[in-house]
Write a protein that holds these residues in place. Structure first.
Motif, PDB file in Angstrom:
ATOM      1  N   PHE A   1     -12.819   2.841  -4.015  1.00 32.71           N
ATOM      2  CA  PHE A   1     -12.253   2.179  -2.835  1.00 32.71           C
ATOM      3  C   PHE A   1     -10.817   2.619  -2.503  1.00 32.71           C
ATOM      4  O   PHE A   1     -10.548   3.050  -1.373  1.00 32.71           O
ATOM      5  CB  PHE A   1     -12.342   0.659  -3.021  1.00 32.71           C
ATOM      6  N   PRO A   2      -9.882   2.549  -3.475  1.00 32.80           N
ATOM      7  CA  PRO A   2      -8.506   2.960  -3.132  1.00 32.80           C
ATOM      8  C   PRO A   2      -8.421   4.437  -2.740  1.00 32.80           C
ATOM      9  O   PRO A   2      -7.572   4.806  -1.914  1.00 32.80           O
ATOM     10  CB  PRO A   2      -7.714   2.693  -4.417  1.00 32.80           C
TER      11      PRO A   2
ATOM     12  N   ALA B   1      -5.556  -7.444  -4.097  1.00 34.66           N
ATOM     13  CA  ALA B   1      -5.930  -6.185  -4.751  1.00 34.66           C
ATOM     14  C   ALA B   1      -6.200  -5.131  -3.682  1.00 34.66           C
ATOM     15  O   ALA B   1      -5.793  -3.978  -3.815  1.00 34.66           O
ATOM     16  CB  ALA B   1      -7.149  -6.396  -5.625  1.00 34.66           C
TER      17      ALA B   1
ATOM     18  N   ILE C   1       1.765   1.908  -6.195  1.00 35.46           N
ATOM     19  CA  ILE C   1       1.608   1.156  -7.434  1.00 35.46           C
ATOM     20  C   ILE C   1       0.145   0.736  -7.522  1.00 35.46           C
ATOM     21  O   ILE C   1      -0.572   0.760  -6.516  1.00 35.46           O
ATOM     22  CB  ILE C   1       2.470  -0.125  -7.415  1.00 35.46           C
TER      23      ILE C   1
ATOM     24  N   THR D   1      -4.919  -4.986  -0.644  1.00 38.13           N
ATOM     25  CA  THR D   1      -3.685  -4.529   0.005  1.00 38.13           C
ATOM     26  C   THR D   1      -2.944  -3.538  -0.899  1.00 38.13           C
ATOM     27  O   THR D   1      -2.316  -2.601  -0.419  1.00 38.13           O
ATOM     28  CB  THR D   1      -2.729  -5.691   0.377  1.00 38.13           C
ATOM     29  N   ILE D   2      -3.030  -3.768  -2.213  1.00 33.73           N
ATOM     30  CA  ILE D   2      -2.393  -2.815  -3.133  1.00 33.73           C
ATOM     31  C   ILE D   2      -3.177  -1.495  -3.136  1.00 33.73           C
ATOM     32  O   ILE D   2      -2.609  -0.418  -3.201  1.00 33.73           O
ATOM     33  CB  ILE D   2      -2.289  -3.422  -4.542  1.00 33.73           C
ATOM     34  N   ASP D   3      -4.500  -1.621  -3.012  1.00 28.12           N
ATOM     35  CA  ASP D   3      -5.343  -0.414  -3.009  1.00 28.12           C
ATOM     36  C   ASP D   3      -5.152   0.422  -1.743  1.00 28.12           C
ATOM     37  O   ASP D   3      -5.611   1.556  -1.673  1.00 28.12           O
ATOM     38  CB  ASP D   3      -6.822  -0.794  -3.148  1.00 28.12           C
ATOM     39  N   GLY D   4      -4.531  -0.166  -0.725  1.00 25.73           N
ATOM     40  CA  GLY D   4      -4.255   0.640   0.469  1.00 25.73           C
ATOM     41  C   GLY D   4      -4.708   0.020   1.785  1.00 25.73           C
ATOM     42  O   GLY D   4      -4.680   0.686   2.818  1.00 25.73           O
TER      43      GLY D   4
ATOM     44  N   LYS E   1       0.814  -1.217   0.000  1.00 24.78           N
ATOM     45  CA  LYS E   1       0.000   0.000   0.000  1.00 24.78           C
ATOM     46  C   LYS E   1       0.848   1.268   0.000  1.00 24.78           C
ATOM     47  O   LYS E   1       0.364   2.338  -0.357  1.00 24.78           O
ATOM     48  CB  LYS E   1      -0.984  -0.001   1.167  1.00 24.78           C
TER      49      LYS E   1
ATOM     50  N   LEU F   1      -9.701   4.856   0.888  1.00 21.11           N
ATOM     51  CA  LEU F   1      -8.691   4.414   1.853  1.00 21.11           C
ATOM     52  C   LEU F   1      -7.618   5.481   2.064  1.00 21.11           C
ATOM     53  O   LEU F   1      -6.996   5.535   3.110  1.00 21.11           O
ATOM     54  CB  LEU F   1      -8.033   3.116   1.370  1.00 21.11           C
ATOM     55  N   ARG F   2      -7.422   6.305   1.042  1.00 17.74           N
ATOM     56  CA  ARG F   2      -6.450   7.389   1.180  1.00 17.74           C
ATOM     57  C   ARG F   2      -7.089   8.656   1.739  1.00 17.74           C
ATOM     58  O   ARG F   2      -6.485   9.722   1.714  1.00 17.74           O
ATOM     59  CB  ARG F   2      -5.806   7.660  -0.180  1.00 17.74           C
TER      60      ARG F   2
ATOM     61  N   ALA G   1     -10.262  -9.529 -10.034  1.00 17.74           N
ATOM     62  CA  ALA G   1     -10.203  -9.295  -8.581  1.00 17.74           C
ATOM     63  C   ALA G   1     -11.009  -8.067  -8.166  1.00 17.74           C
ATOM     64  O   ALA G   1     -10.572  -7.270  -7.343  1.00 17.74           O
ATOM     65  CB  ALA G   1      -8.755  -9.173  -8.112  1.00 17.74           C
ATOM     66  N   LEU G   2     -12.198  -7.929  -8.738  1.00 13.02           N
ATOM     67  CA  LEU G   2     -13.084  -6.835  -8.313  1.00 13.02           C
ATOM     68  C   LEU G   2     -13.744  -7.232  -7.009  1.00 13.02           C
ATOM     69  O   LEU G   2     -13.823  -8.415  -6.683  1.00 13.02           O
ATOM     70  CB  LEU G   2     -14.150  -6.584  -9.378  1.00 13.02           C
ATOM     71  N   TYR G   3     -14.233  -6.238  -6.261  1.00 14.64           N
ATOM     72  CA  TYR G   3     -14.929  -6.539  -5.009  1.00 14.64           C
ATOM     73  C   TYR G   3     -16.402  -6.759  -5.338  1.00 14.64           C
ATOM     74  O   TYR G   3     -17.105  -5.809  -5.686  1.00 14.64           O
ATOM     75  CB  TYR G   3     -14.740  -5.394  -4.015  1.00 14.64           C
ATOM     76  N   PRO G   4     -16.877  -8.010  -5.258  1.00 14.47           N
ATOM     77  CA  PRO G   4     -18.224  -8.309  -5.765  1.00 14.47           C
ATOM     78  C   PRO G   4     -19.348  -7.655  -4.972  1.00 14.47           C
ATOM     79  O   PRO G   4     -20.446  -7.511  -5.487  1.00 14.47           O
ATOM     80  CB  PRO G   4     -18.303  -9.838  -5.671  1.00 14.47           C
ATOM     81  N   HIS G   5     -19.066  -7.257  -3.710  1.00 14.85           N
ATOM     82  CA  HIS G   5     -20.130  -6.677  -2.896  1.00 14.85           C
ATOM     83  C   HIS G   5     -20.239  -5.174  -3.089  1.00 14.85           C
ATOM     84  O   HIS G   5     -21.069  -4.535  -2.453  1.00 14.85           O
ATOM     85  CB  HIS G   5     -19.891  -7.029  -1.427  1.00 14.85           C
TER      86      HIS G   5
ATOM     87  N   ARG H   1     -10.120   0.983 -11.662  1.00 12.67           N
ATOM     88  CA  ARG H   1      -9.749   1.025 -10.251  1.00 12.67           C
ATOM     89  C   ARG H   1      -8.255   1.299 -10.105  1.00 12.67           C
ATOM     90  O   ARG H   1      -7.826   1.930  -9.142  1.00 12.67           O
ATOM     91  CB  ARG H   1     -10.112  -0.321  -9.609  1.00 12.67           C
TER      92      ARG H   1
ATOM     93  N   ARG I   1     -12.835  -5.716   5.241  1.00  9.76           N
ATOM     94  CA  ARG I   1     -13.572  -4.951   4.248  1.00  9.76           C
ATOM     95  C   ARG I   1     -13.834  -5.705   2.959  1.00  9.76           C
ATOM     96  O   ARG I   1     -14.715  -5.336   2.190  1.00  9.76           O
ATOM     97  CB  ARG I   1     -12.836  -3.650   3.936  1.00  9.76           C
TER      98      ARG I   1
ATOM     99  N   MET J   1      -2.401  -2.364  -9.544  1.00 10.57           N
ATOM    100  CA  MET J   1      -2.242  -3.623 -10.274  1.00 10.57           C
ATOM    101  C   MET J   1      -3.577  -4.085 -10.842  1.00 10.57           C
ATOM    102  O   MET J   1      -4.618  -3.955 -10.195  1.00 10.57           O
ATOM    103  CB  MET J   1      -1.673  -4.682  -9.317  1.00 10.57           C
TER     104      MET J   1
ATOM    105  N   ARG K   1      -6.129   6.086  -9.123  1.00 13.41           N
ATOM    106  CA  ARG K   1      -5.160   6.498  -8.100  1.00 13.41           C
ATOM    107  C   ARG K   1      -4.000   7.287  -8.674  1.00 13.41           C
ATOM    108  O   ARG K   1      -3.185   7.807  -7.940  1.00 13.41           O
ATOM    109  CB  ARG K   1      -4.617   5.243  -7.414  1.00 13.41           C
TER     110      ARG K   1
ATOM    111  N   GLU L   1      -6.806 -13.242  -4.620  1.00 12.93           N
ATOM    112  CA  GLU L   1      -6.407 -12.058  -5.400  1.00 12.93           C
ATOM    113  C   GLU L   1      -7.214 -10.821  -5.008  1.00 12.93           C
ATOM    114  O   GLU L   1      -6.727  -9.706  -5.102  1.00 12.93           O
ATOM    115  CB  GLU L   1      -6.563 -12.337  -6.893  1.00 12.93           C
ATOM    116  N   MET L   2      -8.466 -11.056  -4.559  1.00 11.32           N
ATOM    117  CA  MET L   2      -9.296  -9.923  -4.131  1.00 11.32           C
ATOM    118  C   MET L   2      -8.666  -9.195  -2.950  1.00 11.32           C
ATOM    119  O   MET L   2      -8.603  -7.980  -2.917  1.00 11.32           O
ATOM    120  CB  MET L   2     -10.660 -10.453  -3.706  1.00 11.32           C
TER     121      MET L   2
END
Lengths: 396, 288
Positions: A124-125, B183, A103, B185-188, A99, A128-129, A111-115, A172, B197, A105, A176, B179-180
C-alpha cells in the motif's frame, strides 16, 4: 537513516468548552493527572530536547500518561506541535504533512487494513508512491522474507495471529525504507512469551535495516534491551537521557531509580556525613564510607552533610554473617527463584527486598533462611544512590 | 438429583411451549395481512365480494387468477411507476449518502465547536412527521418550481433520511479505530484518500445497511409524493397503485396485485441486509 533534533518541543491540549465552564465555576479544573494545567490547557509534553543520531535506537519510556506516545505522534505528524521545533535531517518538520516526513510507524493496535491481504497491506505505501510494480513486488517479498511471513502474503489480517499481525505491521513500515521508524508500544498486545520472542526479532531486524528508530514503551525490560539510549519521561518532562547502563547505574532522581530496575530499589532515610573530608552514609547503626568516585562527585558539587534518601538496589544488598556495622531486618516472605532468592524483609518498619544467590562463595546454602528469620544487611560504598530532599541525585 | 431435575425440565418445556405460542401468534398477526393480500390478489372480482360468512366464498381463492398480475400492467402505467420509484429511491439514496458520509466522518473524527448541539439538531429534524411539514414543503418546492417533479421528491426523501444516515454512519465510523486512517496518512494518503481507501471499505457493511435502509424508506414514501405529484406519469408506485382505487369502484384484486408487486423489491432488499442490519446497528451503537 536520518538525524532528528527535537528542540524545546511542547504539547498543550486546549481545554474543551465543558472544562472551561467547570473552571469558571470552581476556579480550578479537576486534576486527573500530575500534568501541569495552565490557562491555555493541559501541558502533556514540555521542554523536550533531544538530538538523535543517525541509525540510533532511542526508547521513550515512562508510566501511562507521561507524554511518550504524544511525543512520538508529534514526530509522526499525527499531533500538532504546540511549541518548539522538530528537525529531520536538518529540515524543519513542524508543519509538514505526515506523508511527506518520510517516516513509518508501527502502532500498538497493528492498524492493518482489514480489507486488504498481507501483500496488499505491505504494498500500500509503495503503491501510493507510484512505485514500479516489479520494485513493489521485490520489496514486499524481501520484507516478508526478513520477517518470515512469506507464507501468509495471500491472507487477510483476520486470519493471522497477534504476533503475525505485528510482523505484517512492521513489514508495512520497513518496505518503504523510511528515514525514521517509529514504534508505539508494538509488543504491548502480545502475550509474555511472544513478546520476548518479538523483542529478539526487533533486535535482529535492527541489524538488518539501516534506519533510525524511536520506540515507545512502558516496559523497562524492552527499554533496557533495545535502546542505544533511553529517554525516561514523567508528567510530560524528560527525567533522564542515557544509555541503559547509565540510567541503571546513575539514576538522575528518585523517579528514575524506582522506575528502572526490577525489583524496585530499596530506600532508607539516612544521613550524609562528612568525617575528616570523607563522605559516608549512616542508616541507623550502619555507617558506610562512600567509594572514591562518589567522594569525587560529591566534593565537586560541594555537597553539604544533610538528611538524604539512600537508595540501594536489591541485588546490591549483601548478607553479613555477624551483626555489627549492619542493618537488621526480619524476613516476611522468601521467594526461591532457582538460582537466587528474593527476601522481602522488614527493616525497622521499612520494606526491603534483597536478592542473593542460592549458594554463596563458601558453598553455604542461603535459601535455608525462612520467614521470621533475622538478616544482617550491608552494602558497599559504590552502590549507594544518594538523593536530596528534592529527589535529585546529589552526584549530578 | 433426578427428583430435583424433573420439575425444572417440565418448567422448561412449558416455557418453551409458551414461547413458541407467543412467537406463532406474533407471526400470524404480522403475516396475516400479507396472506390476505395475496389471496385477494389471486381472486376473481365476484369472488372477493361473495360472503365468506354465508359460505359462498373462502379465504383461499377458488379460481386462482394469475392473470390479475398481468392485467395490472395494461390497466395502469405500472412500468412508468416502477421506473419513477427506482429513480426517486435511488436518487435520494445517492444524495443522502453523498451528504451523509462526509457529515458523519466530520462528526466522528473531528472536534469542532457546537458539535453536540449540531448532533442534537440533526436528531430533532428526524422527529417531525412528514405530514406536519407538508404545507411548508409544498411552499418551498413551489418556490423552487419542483412541485410536480421527481427531482423534488428526490431532494425531500434525501432530506428526510439525512439524520438517520448521519447518526448511523457516525456510529459505524466511531466503531472503527482511527489508527488505521492515521497509518494510512503516514503511508502516504491525504485525509480524503485515507477516508476513501481505508475507512469506507472497512465501514462497508454499515454503509450498505444504511444505503438499503434509505432506499426502502424512500421507496415506501407515500404522503409527500401524493401531495406533490399530480401528473400521472410522474407518480411513484406507492401513489400510482391508487389508480385501481377509482371514483366508482375499487378493484381490490388489482390493487392488491400491484401492492404485492411493490413490496417485492423491499422484501428482497430486507432479506439481503437482515444479518448486516443487526450487526450494523449493533456496531454503530457501541464504540468499539
Amino acid at each position: 537513516m536520518a538525524t532528528l533534533n527535537l528542540k524545546n518541543i511542547q504539547k498543550i491540549y486546549p481545554h474543551s468548552s465543558d472544562q472551561k465552564k467547570a473552571k469558571k465555576k470552581k476556579g480550578e479544573p479537576e486534576k486527573k493527572t500530575n500534568l501541569q494545567v495552565t490557562d491555555q490547557g493541559v501541558i502533556a509534553v514540555q521542554s523536550f530536547n533531544l538530538d538523535i543520531a543517525d541509525k540510533e535506537f532511542i526508547v521513550l519510556v515512562g508510566p501511562s500518561g507521561c507524554g511518550k506516545s504524544t511525543t512520538l505522534r508529534m514526530v509522526a505528524g499525527l499531533e500538532e506541535i504546540s511549541g518548539g521545533e522538530l528537525y529531520i535531517d536538518g529540515k524543519l518538520m513542524n508543519d509538514v504533512e505526515p506523508k511527506n516526513r518520510d517516516i513509518a510507524m508501527v502502532f500498538q493496535s497493528y492498524a492493518l487494513y482489514p480489507h486488504m491481504t498481507v501483500y496488499e497491506n505491505m504494498a500500500f505505501p509503495l503503491k501510493l508512491r507510484k512505485m514500479d510494480k516489479d520494485e513493489i513486488d521485490r520489496r514486499v517479498k524481501e520484507a516478508a522474507e526478513i520477517l518470515d511471513i512469506t507464507q501468509y502474503l495471500d491472507r487477510k489480517p483476520k486470519a493471522l495471529s497477534g504476533g503475525q499481525r505485528q510482523r505484517v505491521a512492521i513489514g508495512r513500515a520497513i518496505v518503504r525504507e523510511p528515514k525514521v521508524l517509529l514504534m508505539d508500544e508494538p509488543l504491548s498486545n502480545l502475550d509474555a512469551k511472544l513478546r520476548n520472542q518479538m523483542r529478539a526479532e526487533i533486535i535482529k531486524l535492527r541489524q538488518k535495516i539501516n534506519t533510525t528508530f524511536i520506540y515507545v514503551t512502558h516496559d523497562q525490560t524492552e527499554a533496557m534491551t533495545l535502546g542505544d539510549r533511553i529517554v525516561i519521561m514523567k508528567d510530560g518532562f524528560i527525567q533522564q537521557i542515557g544509555t541503559p547502563q547509565e540510567v541503571f547505574d546513575h539514576p538522575a532522581n528518585l523517579f528514575v531509580s524506582g522506575f528502572i530496575g526490577m525489583p524496585q530499589m530499596n530506600y532508607f532515610n539516612a544521613k550524609l556525613v562528612n568525617e575528616g573530608g570523607k563522605y559516608a552514609v549512616a542508616v541507623e547503626s550502619c555507617k558506610v564510607v562512600l567509594s572514591d568516585e562518589k567522594q569525587k562527585n560529591l566534593t565537586a558539587h560541594k555537597v553539604q552533610p544533610q538528611d538524604i534518601t539512600l537508595g540501594v538496589r536489591p541485588s546490591h544488598m549483601v548478607l553479613a554473617k555477624q551483626p555489627g556495622n549492619t542493618l537488621s531486618a526480619i524476613i516476611d516472605v522468601s521467594e526461591l527463584m532457582g538460582s537466587e532468592v528474593h527476601f522481602h524483609a522488614n527493616a525497622n518498619g521499612k520494606d526491603v527486598v534483597v536478592i542473593v544467590p542460592t549458594m554463596n562463595a563458601d558453598g553455604e546454602r542461603i535459601d535455608s533462611y525462612h520467614a521470621g528469620d533475622k538478616l544482617n544487611l550491608t552494602f558497599s560504598g559504590n552502590v549507594c544512590h544518594l538523593f536530596g530532599k528534592d529527589g535529585k541525585n546529589l552526584e549530578f | 438429583m433426578n427428583q430435583v431435575k424433573k420439575p425444572v425440565s417440565v418448567k422448561k418445556v412449558i416455557l418453551r411451549v409458551l414461547l413458541y405460542f407467543v412467537v406463532l401468534d406474533v407471526c400470524v398477526i404480522t403475516l396475516y395481512p400479507y396472506f390476505a393480500m395475496l389471496c385477494t390478489a389471486l381472486k376473481d372480482r365476484s369472488e372477493i365480494f361473495a360472503s365468506i360468512a354465508l359460505g359462498k366464498s373462502t379465504i383461499l381463492p377458488v379460481n386462482v387468477m394469475w392473470s390479475n398480475f398481468i392485467d395490472i400492467w395494461s390497466r395502469a402505467p405500472m412500468a412508468r411507476y416502477l421506473l419513477n420509484s427506482i429513480l426517486i429511491a435511488g436518487g435520494s439514496t445517492v444524495i443522502a449518502m453523498l451528504c451523509g458520509i462526509p457529515a458523519a466522518y466530520a462528526l466522528a473524527r473531528m472536534k469542532f465547536k457546537g458539535q453536540t448541539i449540531f448532533l442534537g439538531f440533526v436528531i430533532v429534524s428526524q422527529m417531525f412527521a412528514p405530514v406536519v411539514l407538508l404545507i411548508g414543503i409544498y411552499k418551498v418546492m413551489g418556490a423552487m418550481g419542483l412541485t410536480d417533479s421527481i427531482l423534488g421528491l428526490i431532494f425531500i426523501n434525501a432530506a428526510f433520511n439525512q439524520a438517520f444516515t448521519v447518526w448511523l454512519l457516525r456510529g459505524t465510523f466511531m466503531g472503527i479505530s482511527a489508527e488505521m486512517e492515521q497509518a494510512a496518512t503516514i503511508d502516504g494518503c491525504t485525509r480524503v484518500q485515507s477516508m476513501l481507501r481505508v475507512l469506507l471499505p472497512v465501514a462497508a457493511p454499515g454503509i450498505v445497511t444504511t444505503l438499503i435502509f434509505i432506499f426502502i424508506n424512500a421507496w415506501n414514501e407515500y404522503t409527500v409524493a401524493l401531495c406533490l405529484i399530480s401528473t400521472d406519469t410522474l407518480k411513484p408506485l406507492t401513489v400510482g397503485i391508487n389508480t385501481f382505487n377509482g371514483y366508482n369502484m375499487i378493484e381490490w384484486q388489482y390493487l392488491f396485485a400491484a401492492s404485492i408487486f411493490a413490496i417485492i423489491p423491499v422484501v428482497i432488499l430486507f432479506m439481503c441486509i437482515e444479518k448486516n442490519l443487526v450487526s450494523g446497528l449493533a456496531s454503530g451503537g457501541v464504540k468499539g
